[in-house]
Design a protein around this motif. Sequence first.
Motif, PDB file in Angstrom:
ATOM      1  N   ALA A   1     -22.119   2.719 -23.916  1.00  0.00           N
ATOM      2  CA  ALA A   1     -21.196   1.502 -23.693  1.00  0.00           C
ATOM      3  C   ALA A   1     -22.202   0.745 -22.381  1.00  0.00           C
ATOM      4  O   ALA A   1     -22.072  -0.626 -22.709  1.00  0.00           O
ATOM      5  N   ILE A   2     -22.682   1.098 -21.709  1.00  0.00           N
ATOM      6  CA  ILE A   2     -23.446   0.594 -20.545  1.00  0.00           C
ATOM      7  C   ILE A   2     -24.859  -0.328 -21.257  1.00  0.00           C
ATOM      8  O   ILE A   2     -25.122  -1.347 -21.017  1.00  0.00           O
TER       9      ILE A   2
ATOM     10  N   ALA B   1     -20.764  15.185 -23.666  1.00  0.00           N
ATOM     11  CA  ALA B   1     -20.459  13.796 -24.903  1.00  0.00           C
ATOM     12  C   ALA B   1     -19.589  12.447 -24.241  1.00  0.00           C
ATOM     13  O   ALA B   1     -19.998  11.411 -24.504  1.00  0.00           O
ATOM     14  N   ALA B   2     -18.778  12.877 -23.480  1.00  0.00           N
ATOM     15  CA  ALA B   2     -18.247  11.426 -22.706  1.00  0.00           C
ATOM     16  C   ALA B   2     -19.121  10.840 -21.795  1.00  0.00           C
ATOM     17  O   ALA B   2     -19.181   9.741 -21.842  1.00  0.00           O
ATOM     18  N   LEU B   3     -20.006  11.470 -21.356  1.00  0.00           N
ATOM     19  CA  LEU B   3     -21.126  10.865 -20.341  1.00  0.00           C
ATOM     20  C   LEU B   3     -21.959  10.194 -21.167  1.00  0.00           C
ATOM     21  O   LEU B   3     -22.564   8.926 -20.883  1.00  0.00           O
TER      22      LEU B   3
ATOM     23  N   TRP C   1     -26.035  -0.233 -14.112  1.00  0.00           N
ATOM     24  CA  TRP C   1     -26.127   1.029 -14.332  1.00  0.00           C
ATOM     25  C   TRP C   1     -25.126   1.699 -13.214  1.00  0.00           C
ATOM     26  O   TRP C   1     -25.080   3.287 -13.216  1.00  0.00           O
ATOM     27  N   ASN C   2     -24.798   0.991 -12.292  1.00  0.00           N
ATOM     28  CA  ASN C   2     -23.802   1.596 -11.268  1.00  0.00           C
ATOM     29  C   ASN C   2     -22.819   2.196 -11.837  1.00  0.00           C
ATOM     30  O   ASN C   2     -22.010   3.010 -11.186  1.00  0.00           O
ATOM     31  N   GLU C   3     -22.416   1.484 -12.901  1.00  0.00           N
ATOM     32  CA  GLU C   3     -21.136   2.029 -13.709  1.00  0.00           C
ATOM     33  C   GLU C   3     -21.016   3.443 -14.096  1.00  0.00           C
ATOM     34  O   GLU C   3     -20.195   4.128 -14.342  1.00  0.00           O
TER      35      GLU C   3
END
Length: 78
Positions: free
Chosen positions: A32-33, A24-26, A40-42
Amino acid sequence: MKEIVITVKRQKREIGWLCGAVIAALLMNVYAIRVYHTSWNELWTQLPWVICIGAGLYALSVVLRGMVWGVWRLFRKK
């Protein structure tokens, strides 16, 4: 004093809850990205924060499940 026995079934269930919280966090990070049009590196660079947020979500789920269990047990006794 009563011994606490943790079965394999319960361990698997808790691991499932933890994996669900991290996923869920992922997914929140992916959202957010996409919304803020960042790199997408984030997805990889923010992984420690994703794990921390996942652990927080898991802790919140433990508290909420404990409260539901307590209320259920309270009303079951009567």
